[in-house]
Design a protein around this motif. Structure first.
Motif, PDB file in Angstrom:
ATOM      1  N   GLY A  56     -42.166  38.142 -23.077  1.00  0.00           N
ATOM      2  CA  GLY A  56     -43.382  38.712 -22.500  1.00  0.00           C
ATOM      3  C   GLY A  56     -44.614  37.816 -22.608  1.00  0.00           C
ATOM      4  O   GLY A  56     -45.273  37.549 -21.591  1.00  0.00           O
ATOM      5  N   ASP A  60     -46.636  36.142 -19.443  1.00  0.00           N
ATOM      6  CA  ASP A  60     -48.050  36.447 -19.223  1.00  0.00           C
ATOM      7  C   ASP A  60     -48.877  35.179 -19.031  1.00  0.00           C
ATOM      8  O   ASP A  60     -49.949  35.212 -18.408  1.00  0.00           O
ATOM      9  N   ARG A 107     -43.767  42.124 -13.534  1.00  0.00           N
ATOM     10  CA  ARG A 107     -45.155  41.644 -13.486  1.00  0.00           C
ATOM     11  C   ARG A 107     -45.579  41.209 -12.090  1.00  0.00           C
ATOM     12  O   ARG A 107     -46.716  40.777 -11.902  1.00  0.00           O
ATOM     13  N   HIS A 235     -49.926  44.730  -8.791  1.00  0.00           N
ATOM     14  CA  HIS A 235     -49.074  45.396  -9.770  1.00  0.00           C
ATOM     15  C   HIS A 235     -48.561  46.737  -9.277  1.00  0.00           C
ATOM     16  O   HIS A 235     -47.599  47.271  -9.799  1.00  0.00           O
TER      17      HIS A 235
END
Length: 245
Positions: A56, A60, A107, A235
């Motif tokens: 993660g 990101d 994402r 998103h």
């Protein structure tokens, strides 16, 4: 993102024994052509070797993801018995790349899958693979790419990048069988073999069975990935998807 910053594009890598100087050791590596293709398209390439743990924070930090070509995916990932001609499984790489791919889709991170990368996209969304194509069809001579035409479906994301057809470099002995949930077949070879898949509703989620990184005279797919990585993520379109484990 800052318009002056080059997008950070992760590239998955092999994990195999390699030789350099006086050494022969296990190494994380990727063909230089991937790195060059991302850089030439305006991105900053970053290698993502197989590793345990949470992907993660890494995802990101990335603006886009390239799933590189490589060894056969373990048939157990799509509930199949291994064909004798299927290569030995690389569990660490399968685990890592499926984790990266699922996180990227959640994402709405732009993804380009190359060869094995397209197959991984299909398997992650519940699809299956043909474990061996007819001999001397898409992998004719060891370590030599086959130049062949693919026909692209009108109205697809791929058609917007390449047009109705393209000459591409192929080297694969497996291919898509049953298409994964939500995926759209957007290119085929003249024998009907699936040569591209895309996932509508994502900012950019495209897989090609051929090797665009080996064709520096045609940078369009890598440019499209980098251009998509500069756009803001929607998103709302990145809803969790049912994937196989």
């Amino acid at each position: 993102m800052n318009p002056d910053r080059r997008p950070l594009i992760g590239i998955t890598s092999y994990q195999d024994e390699a030789a350099w100087s006086v050494w022969r050791q296990r190494a994380s590596l990727v063909p230089q052509t991937y790195v060059d293709s991302v850089a030439a398209a305006g991105g900053t390439p970053v290698l993502l070797p197989p590793q345990p743990g949470d992907a993660g924070p890494l995802l990101d930090a990335l603006d886009g993801l390239v799933l590189a070509g490589g060894p056969d995916i373990d048939p157990a990932r799509y509930a199949a018995e291994a064909d004798p001609r299927t290569g030995p499984p690389h569990q660490a790489r399968d685990d890592w790349e499926l984790t990266l791919l699922r996180g990227a889709l959640d994402r709405d991170l732009p993804v380009l899958g190359v060869c094995r990368g397209m197959q991984l996209l299909n398997v992650a969304l519940g699809g299956t693979l043909r474990q061996h194509l007819p001999e001397r069809s898409h992998q004719i001579v060891p370590a030599e790419f086959v130049r062949r035409r693919v026909d692209v479906e009108a109205g697809s994301r791929l058609a917007a990048v390449l047009g109705p057809a393209a000459e591409v470099n192929c080297y694969h002995h497996q291919a898509t069988d049953r298409t994964g949930s939500g995926l759209r077949v957007t290119a085929r070879a003249d024998d009907g073999t699936v040569e591209a898949l895309e996932l509508p509703g994502q900012r950019f989620a495209l897989g090609v069975q051929w090797h665009p990184e080996t064709d520096p005279d045609d940078p369009r797919l890598f440019r499209a990935l980098v251009e998509a990585s500069r756009l803001p993520a929607d998103h709302a379109s990145a809803r969790p998807r049912e994937t196989t484990r």
